[in-house]
Write an enzyme that holds these catalytic residues in place. Structure first.
Site, PDB file in Angstrom:
ATOM      1  N   ARG A   1      81.714  30.084  26.745  1.00  0.00           N
ATOM      2  CA  ARG A   1      82.204  31.480  26.156  1.00  0.00           C
ATOM      3  C   ARG A   1      80.959  31.948  25.690  1.00  0.00           C
ATOM      4  O   ARG A   1      80.152  31.562  25.442  1.00  0.00           O
ATOM      5  CB  ARG A   1      83.676  31.148  25.500  1.00  0.00           C
ATOM      6  CG  ARG A   1      84.445  30.538  26.436  1.00  0.00           C
ATOM      7  CD  ARG A   1      85.798  29.517  25.735  1.00  0.00           C
ATOM      8  NE  ARG A   1      86.657  29.490  25.819  1.00  0.00           N
ATOM      9  CZ  ARG A   1      87.980  30.176  26.276  1.00  0.00           C
ATOM     10  NH1 ARG A   1      88.055  31.308  25.959  1.00  0.00           N
ATOM     11  NH2 ARG A   1      88.621  29.382  27.413  1.00  0.00           N
TER      12      ARG A   1
ATOM     13  N   THR B   1      85.242  24.494  23.616  1.00  0.00           N
ATOM     14  CA  THR B   1      85.886  24.645  24.720  1.00  0.00           C
ATOM     15  C   THR B   1      87.552  25.720  24.059  1.00  0.00           C
ATOM     16  O   THR B   1      87.561  24.988  22.852  1.00  0.00           O
ATOM     17  CB  THR B   1      85.913  24.334  25.938  1.00  0.00           C
ATOM     18  OG1 THR B   1      86.814  25.494  26.988  1.00  0.00           O
ATOM     19  CG2 THR B   1      87.421  22.812  25.502  1.00  0.00           C
ATOM     20  N   ALA B   2      88.083  26.313  24.522  1.00  0.00           N
ATOM     21  CA  ALA B   2      89.332  26.892  23.916  1.00  0.00           C
ATOM     22  C   ALA B   2      90.242  26.563  25.490  1.00  0.00           C
ATOM     23  O   ALA B   2      90.966  27.597  25.946  1.00  0.00           O
ATOM     24  CB  ALA B   2      89.551  27.840  23.329  1.00  0.00           C
ATOM     25  N   SER B   3      89.660  25.939  26.630  1.00  0.00           N
ATOM     26  CA  SER B   3      90.436  25.767  27.638  1.00  0.00           C
ATOM     27  C   SER B   3      90.565  26.036  28.564  1.00  0.00           C
ATOM     28  O   SER B   3      89.607  27.366  28.903  1.00  0.00           O
ATOM     29  CB  SER B   3      91.147  24.464  27.275  1.00  0.00           C
ATOM     30  OG  SER B   3      91.382  24.264  28.292  1.00  0.00           O
ATOM     31  N   HIS B   4      92.010  26.714  28.463  1.00  0.00           N
ATOM     32  CA  HIS B   4      92.295  27.959  29.278  1.00  0.00           C
ATOM     33  C   HIS B   4      92.476  29.302  28.567  1.00  0.00           C
ATOM     34  O   HIS B   4      93.108  30.367  28.903  1.00  0.00           O
ATOM     35  CB  HIS B   4      93.771  27.773  29.776  1.00  0.00           C
ATOM     36  CG  HIS B   4      95.029  27.217  28.974  1.00  0.00           C
ATOM     37  ND1 HIS B   4      95.306  25.945  28.207  1.00  0.00           N
ATOM     38  CD2 HIS B   4      95.491  28.299  28.777  1.00  0.00           C
ATOM     39  CE1 HIS B   4      95.978  25.897  28.126  1.00  0.00           C
ATOM     40  NE2 HIS B   4      96.172  26.472  28.000  1.00  0.00           N
TER      41      HIS B   4
END
Length: 464
Positions: free
Chosen positions: A54, A101-104
């Site tokens: 990201r 991370t913010a995954s999805h």
């Protein structure tokens, strides 16, 4: 940090991770303070740090590592990895860690997945609340001797572990379309391509944290259109798709049709129960009923857990369950430190498919016996106070469906004569999630649409 965090920053502390809109609910200063609170609360001397692609990640990861070092603890930087690689490092090295991370979640979000040694995720009840209190105290830890930082590449060890004993027979003629989604599966695919004699055609393989081609959730139908189109353009055995940090995997058949994750879970469950009769396997309120039925039919123990990766992992550890399946494309394995593994999931599906292919079956024909129920996509409705909203939903259900079976677990689980499903509090958002299924889609839709309309109409009343 100020002694009292602004409410917008407090909102980033979710039930099972820390996640929010960058600049509004999460920033570098907060990441630094969380790192210091993490090592001081648990007295950790060394912490693993991994991160995704990201746009905001490099700055957040650097702030987190500085926080650890300034508190006198060491950093092992494992670099750009997908979340299961960080879990592998934590489990194999018996060290705590963080995955930035913010995954999805959308591109504007980022987050921190904190784990204890052995890849045990932190939740509000096991450490996130204590970390929040330390952050709110405003104490900045400074020591005379800063911690050290070193880099470590775990990819080779990870690949050796995750692909050990893989059955390569009859894989040469298999062709798979893989939608990387510009995420961290880009570090996974080279490992698979190097080790497996499978032809992989990839879409959107360049890492790009702005997600220029599709959203990051691979189970959402609108995000599957490019993969479905690719599958229809050429002859493939099936297709796979990943989320941003590649801890979730979705399957499409050779015709481009999405295969419910519970169907994949049922196929894996049957294979695992043949290896280990009577084993425990975990499901949730949102997992299609076919998975639970397959566990029981195979002689296994079906164990219900809260939705959310941390809660499934906890239930699995408590019961030494061999496997867990979520509707969202998370698949958990006891033999991978009770964590998510897209690679192990693909391995089991490939083994089943090779056997089916020998019988002359296509992928769609292999999964057809499990496609007995019609499950809708989940709908998410934002509310300020989830508990007040759930109380109102209870009143609505009891009035609308007085003879139905209503169970309180992770929200509400409703079973009518024609449909069944859940209304539950979201783990990562200030919202309620609604998902129903039935023998017929129209029956499930009638119940789900009614609940969604009720919640939306009265959402403004669910404020603190």
């Amino acid at each position: 940090m100020d002694k009292k965090l602004p409410p917008r920053f407090v909102r980033s502390f979710k039930d099972a991770d820390i996640r929010g809109i960058v600049g509004e609910e999460l920033d570098d200063d907060l990441a630094y303070a969380i790192a210091q609170a993490f090592v001081t609360e648990f007295k950790y001397k060394t912490v693993l740090v991994g991160y995704d692609m990201r746009v905001s990640t490099p700055s957040l990861a650097e702030a987190f590592m500085r926080g650890i070092e300034d508190a006198g603890s060491d950093v092992i930087n494992v670099g750009l990895v997908h979340s299961p690689m960080l879990y592998f490092a934590s489990g194999s090295m018996q060290l705590p860690g963080v995955m930035v991370t913010a995954s999805h979640s959308p591109a504007s979000y980022n987050g921190l997945k904190l784990v204890e040694p052995d890849a045990v995720p932190l939740t509000k009840s096991t450490g996130l609340t204590a970390i929040l209190k330390r952050v709110e105290s405003g104490i900045v830890v400074k020591v005379e001797k800063r911690g050290r930082r070193r880099a470590k590449d775990v990819r080779h060890q990870y690949a050796k572990y995750i692909l050990k004993g893989v059955k390569k027979n009859n894989l040469e003629k298999i062709k798979i379309a893989a939608d990387i989604g510009n995420g961290m599966a880009s570090v996974v695919m080279p490992l698979l391509s190097n080790e497996l004699p499978i032809k992989f055609d990839t879409l959107f393989s360049d890492m790009d944290g702005t997600f220029p081609n599709r959203g990051s959730d691979p189970t959402t139908r609108k995000h599957q259109k490019y993969l479905a189109k690719q599958l229809k353009m050429d002859k493939y055995d099936f297709g796979i798709s990943f989320d941003g940090d590649a801890d979730r995997i979705a399957f499409l058949d050779e015709k481009g049709n999405y295969v419910n994750c519970a169907v994949i879970g049922a196929i894996i469950a049957e294979r695992l129960l043949k290896e280990e009769p009577g084993a425990g396997l975990v499901f949730t309120n949102l997992t299609s009923r076919i998975y639970e039925e397959s566990i029981k039919a195979g002689g296994g123990k079906a164990l219900r857990a809260r939705v959310g990766h941390a809660f499934l992992k906890r239930k699995m550890r408590e019961h030494k369950a061999v496997f867990g399946c979520e509707h969202s494309g998370h698949f958990f394995f006891r033999d991978f430190y009770y964590t998510d593994s897209v690679v192990l999931t693909l391995r089991y599906v490939l083994e089943a498919y090779v056997e089916a292919k020998k019988l002359g079956l296509t992928f769609s024909e292999m999964v057809k016996p499990y496609q007995v129920y019609q499950q809708l996509e989940d709908e998410v409705i934002e509310v300020e106070d989830k508990q007040r909203a759930l109380k109102a939903v209870e009143t609505y259900i009891k009035k609308q469906y007085p003879k139905a079976d209503l169970k309180k677990f992770d929200g509400w689980y409703l079973t009518t004569d024609k449909a069944w499903g859940a209304v539950k509090p979201s783990v990562t958002e200030h919202a309620l999630k609604v998902m129903f299924e039935g023998d017929r889609k129209t029956d499930a839709k009638k119940v789900q649409d009614g609940l969604v309309a009720f919640i939306k109409k009265h959402a403004k009343t669910y404020r603190k």
